[in-house]
Write a protein that holds these residues in place. Sequence first.
Motif, PDB file in Angstrom:
ATOM      1  N   ASP A  92       3.680 -27.842  77.129  1.00 28.99           N
ATOM      2  CA  ASP A  92       3.502 -26.288  77.338  1.00 28.99           C
ATOM      3  C   ASP A  92       3.751 -25.041  76.321  1.00 28.99           C
ATOM      4  OD1 ASP A  92       2.433 -24.674  79.604  1.00 28.99           O
ATOM      5  OD2 ASP A  92       4.501 -23.428  80.540  1.00 28.99           O
ATOM      6  N   GLY A  93       3.756 -25.491  75.367  1.00 25.68           N
ATOM      7  CA  GLY A  93       3.433 -25.085  74.208  1.00 25.68           C
ATOM      8  C   GLY A  93       4.644 -23.677  73.788  1.00 25.68           C
ATOM      9  N   GLU A  94       6.122 -24.219  74.319  1.00 19.14           N
ATOM     10  CA  GLU A  94       7.486 -23.201  73.764  1.00 19.14           C
ATOM     11  C   GLU A  94       7.252 -24.319  72.676  1.00 19.14           C
ATOM     12  OE1 GLU A  94       9.778 -23.600  77.254  1.00 19.14           O
ATOM     13  OE2 GLU A  94       8.825 -22.323  78.106  1.00 19.14           O
ATOM     14  N   TYR A  95       7.794 -23.104  71.622  1.00 21.07           N
ATOM     15  CA  TYR A  95       8.435 -23.227  70.504  1.00 21.07           C
ATOM     16  C   TYR A  95      10.010 -24.557  70.522  1.00 21.07           C
ATOM     17  CZ  TYR A  95       9.368 -23.056  65.235  1.00 21.07           C
ATOM     18  OH  TYR A  95       9.818 -22.908  63.839  1.00 21.07           O
ATOM     19  N   ILE A  96       9.866 -25.793  69.382  1.00 20.05           N
ATOM     20  CA  ILE A  96       9.952 -26.169  69.463  1.00 20.05           C
ATOM     21  C   ILE A  96      11.306 -27.106  68.159  1.00 20.05           C
ATOM     22  CG2 ILE A  96       8.993 -28.662  69.502  1.00 20.05           C
ATOM     23  CD1 ILE A  96      11.669 -30.058  71.434  1.00 20.05           C
ATOM     24  N   ASN A  97      11.896 -26.990  67.388  1.00 17.41           N
ATOM     25  CA  ASN A  97      12.050 -27.649  65.921  1.00 17.41           C
ATOM     26  C   ASN A  97      13.401 -28.669  65.986  1.00 17.41           C
ATOM     27  OD1 ASN A  97      14.554 -26.112  66.353  1.00 17.41           O
ATOM     28  ND2 ASN A  97      13.895 -24.273  64.849  1.00 17.41           N
ATOM     29  N   TRP A  98      13.975 -28.973  64.859  1.00 16.14           N
ATOM     30  CA  TRP A  98      14.538 -30.110  64.192  1.00 16.14           C
ATOM     31  C   TRP A  98      15.582 -29.386  64.395  1.00 16.14           C
ATOM     32  CZ3 TRP A  98      18.949 -29.220  60.844  1.00 16.14           C
ATOM     33  CH2 TRP A  98      18.659 -27.865  59.738  1.00 16.14           C
ATOM     34  N   LYS A  99      16.230 -28.118  64.324  1.00 14.70           N
ATOM     35  CA  LYS A  99      18.176 -27.784  64.573  1.00 14.70           C
ATOM     36  C   LYS A  99      18.214 -28.212  66.089  1.00 14.70           C
ATOM     37  CE  LYS A  99      17.914 -24.323  61.093  1.00 14.70           C
ATOM     38  NZ  LYS A  99      17.566 -22.971  60.953  1.00 14.70           N
ATOM     39  N   GLN A 100      16.749 -28.262  67.276  1.00 13.80           N
ATOM     40  CA  GLN A 100      16.896 -27.874  68.429  1.00 13.80           C
ATOM     41  C   GLN A 100      17.360 -29.932  69.285  1.00 13.80           C
ATOM     42  OE1 GLN A 100      13.581 -25.920  69.520  1.00 13.80           O
ATOM     43  NE2 GLN A 100      14.473 -24.654  70.386  1.00 13.80           N
ATOM     44  N   PHE A 101      17.119 -30.627  68.063  1.00 18.08           N
ATOM     45  CA  PHE A 101      17.496 -32.122  67.888  1.00 18.08           C
ATOM     46  C   PHE A 101      18.405 -32.566  67.718  1.00 18.08           C
ATOM     47  CE2 PHE A 101      12.438 -31.894  68.446  1.00 18.08           C
ATOM     48  CZ  PHE A 101      12.689 -32.939  69.645  1.00 18.08           C
ATOM     49  N   MET A 102      18.900 -31.060  67.147  1.00 20.50           N
ATOM     50  CA  MET A 102      20.180 -31.977  66.385  1.00 20.50           C
ATOM     51  C   MET A 102      21.803 -30.867  67.447  1.00 20.50           C
ATOM     52  SD  MET A 102      20.230 -30.910  61.963  1.00 20.50           S
ATOM     53  CE  MET A 102      21.852 -30.932  62.115  1.00 20.50           C
ATOM     54  N   GLY A 103      20.923 -30.179  67.714  1.00 19.14           N
ATOM     55  CA  GLY A 103      22.255 -29.427  69.397  1.00 19.14           C
ATOM     56  C   GLY A 103      22.075 -30.357  70.408  1.00 19.14           C
ATOM     57  N   ALA A 104      20.388 -31.036  70.723  1.00 18.08           N
ATOM     58  CA  ALA A 104      20.801 -32.062  71.807  1.00 18.08           C
ATOM     59  C   ALA A 104      21.282 -33.221  71.248  1.00 18.08           C
ATOM     60  CB  ALA A 104      18.992 -32.664  71.941  1.00 18.08           C
ATOM     61  N   LEU A 105      21.947 -33.617  69.838  1.00 18.81           N
ATOM     62  CA  LEU A 105      22.511 -35.087  70.238  1.00 18.81           C
ATOM     63  C   LEU A 105      23.993 -34.997  69.731  1.00 18.81           C
ATOM     64  CD1 LEU A 105      20.869 -36.113  66.224  1.00 18.81           C
ATOM     65  CD2 LEU A 105      20.816 -37.133  68.740  1.00 18.81           C
ATOM     66  N   ILE A 106      24.413 -33.479  70.124  1.00 21.65           N
ATOM     67  CA  ILE A 106      26.163 -33.258  70.251  1.00 21.65           C
ATOM     68  C   ILE A 106      25.876 -33.044  71.638  1.00 21.65           C
ATOM     69  CG2 ILE A 106      27.069 -31.161  69.694  1.00 21.65           C
ATOM     70  CD1 ILE A 106      25.623 -30.111  67.174  1.00 21.65           C
ATOM     71  N   ILE A 107      24.984 -32.541  72.222  1.00 22.51           N
ATOM     72  CA  ILE A 107      25.172 -33.056  73.651  1.00 22.51           C
ATOM     73  C   ILE A 107      25.063 -33.522  74.131  1.00 22.51           C
ATOM     74  CG2 ILE A 107      24.264 -32.407  75.868  1.00 22.51           C
ATOM     75  CD1 ILE A 107      22.705 -29.647  74.827  1.00 22.51           C
ATOM     76  N   PHE A 108      24.284 -35.179  74.369  1.00 29.99           N
ATOM     77  CA  PHE A 108      24.447 -36.456  74.236  1.00 29.99           C
ATOM     78  C   PHE A 108      26.263 -36.930  73.615  1.00 29.99           C
ATOM     79  CE2 PHE A 108      19.900 -36.812  74.009  1.00 29.99           C
ATOM     80  CZ  PHE A 108      19.656 -37.425  75.923  1.00 29.99           C
ATOM     81  N   PHE A 109      26.596 -36.270  73.095  1.00 31.06           N
ATOM     82  CA  PHE A 109      27.739 -37.125  72.586  1.00 31.06           C
ATOM     83  C   PHE A 109      28.802 -36.748  73.609  1.00 31.06           C
ATOM     84  CE2 PHE A 109      31.434 -36.886  69.840  1.00 31.06           C
ATOM     85  CZ  PHE A 109      31.588 -38.890  70.129  1.00 31.06           C
ATOM     86  N   GLY A 110      28.542 -34.681  73.430  1.00 22.40           N
ATOM     87  CA  GLY A 110      29.491 -34.407  74.412  1.00 22.40           C
ATOM     88  C   GLY A 110      29.519 -35.429  76.194  1.00 22.40           C
ATOM     89  N   VAL A 111      28.365 -35.429  76.147  1.00 21.86           N
ATOM     90  CA  VAL A 111      28.302 -35.932  78.023  1.00 21.86           C
ATOM     91  C   VAL A 111      28.727 -37.332  77.615  1.00 21.86           C
ATOM     92  CG1 VAL A 111      26.544 -36.602  79.397  1.00 21.86           C
ATOM     93  CG2 VAL A 111      26.198 -34.280  78.786  1.00 21.86           C
ATOM     94  N   TYR A 112      28.675 -38.045  77.105  1.00 19.36           N
ATOM     95  CA  TYR A 112      29.109 -39.649  77.195  1.00 19.36           C
ATOM     96  C   TYR A 112      31.144 -39.385  76.850  1.00 19.36           C
ATOM     97  CZ  TYR A 112      31.055 -43.756  73.994  1.00 19.36           C
ATOM     98  OH  TYR A 112      31.980 -45.116  74.239  1.00 19.36           O
ATOM     99  N   LEU A 113      31.561 -38.873  75.454  1.00 22.37           N
ATOM    100  CA  LEU A 113      33.221 -38.692  75.646  1.00 22.37           C
ATOM    101  C   LEU A 113      33.413 -37.775  77.506  1.00 22.37           C
ATOM    102  CD1 LEU A 113      33.422 -37.008  72.377  1.00 22.37           C
ATOM    103  CD2 LEU A 113      34.568 -39.055  73.085  1.00 22.37           C
ATOM    104  N   SER A 114      32.390 -37.130  77.620  1.00 18.46           N
ATOM    105  CA  SER A 114      33.336 -35.764  79.673  1.00 18.46           C
ATOM    106  C   SER A 114      33.379 -37.590  80.203  1.00 18.46           C
ATOM    107  CB  SER A 114      32.109 -35.394  79.968  1.00 18.46           C
ATOM    108  OG  SER A 114      30.615 -35.709  80.224  1.00 18.46           O
ATOM    109  N   SER A 115      32.683 -38.534  80.065  1.00 14.39           N
ATOM    110  CA  SER A 115      32.718 -40.059  81.024  1.00 14.39           C
ATOM    111  C   SER A 115      33.881 -40.997  81.098  1.00 14.39           C
ATOM    112  CB  SER A 115      31.148 -40.841  80.838  1.00 14.39           C
ATOM    113  OG  SER A 115      31.463 -41.379  79.862  1.00 14.39           O
TER     114      SER A 115
END
Length: 267
Positions: free
Chosen positions: A239-262
């Motif tokens: 939709d035209g909003e800005y995205i960069n590689w740093k945001q993908f790094m944050g996303a990977l941290i989030i995925f790992f956090g969800v894994y551990l929380s389970s």
Amino acid sequence: MKRGLIGLTPLQLGSLRIIFAGIFVLTIGFKSLKHPTLNHWKYIVLVSTFSTLLPVYLFAFAQTKISSSVSAILNSLTPINTLLFGVLFFHNLINKKQIIGVVLGFLGSLFLILENMLNHSNENNRYGLLVIICTCCYAIGVNLISNKLKELTPLSIATSSFAVIILPAFLILTYTSFWNVYASKAVLDSLPYVILLGIIGTGMANVLFFRLIQISSPVFASSVTYLVPIVAIVWGFFDGEYINWKQFMGALIIFFGVYLSSKKDNK
């Protein structure tokens, strides 16, 4: 919400979202209204208020001043608040891995928040407080369902909840003078987005989320909100909003956090 607000006010969007979701859920789950007892109904009123009624309006107002990506990212604070409310008011127990998972998810979300603030410096970040209030509301709702409504099916909880709030939503919609402008082009262009938001993003999502709460822990169930920023950022990209590689790094941290929380203790 972003598309719906082009032709609708926040109050109109929130009300229509509840109405469309309510019609959908009541249609498929009307028979389940007989399952809750009188004791259940007092908690259903609280769940419907905190999990749906207040958040839909608060999110709509927040969306008028902040981007959809930032809104979704702030929503990731839900597991933290679920953990705190559960321990303080519901005496829930959690293990070390779940605590680490929640903290990692929070850090990943914070990383994304700071990155988005740098990329969207013109946004009114004070409206982000409305989203944070929503996360507190969700935390209360999640803990109530997990501790007080275990005996009911997810469809029964969702149907009963919308039965409680659909009339107030209709009254609020009428108060906004919606019926004087409903035939305008701007409103008609926005309605398809609100219908999708109501049926899929609210009605179906609530039933699935209530089921997730029942088959897992409150912290893990609420940790799915850590995935929301990732999805929102991807949609924002198209939709035209800005995205960069740093945001993908944050996303990977989030995925790992969800894994551990389970994870649960072996014992």
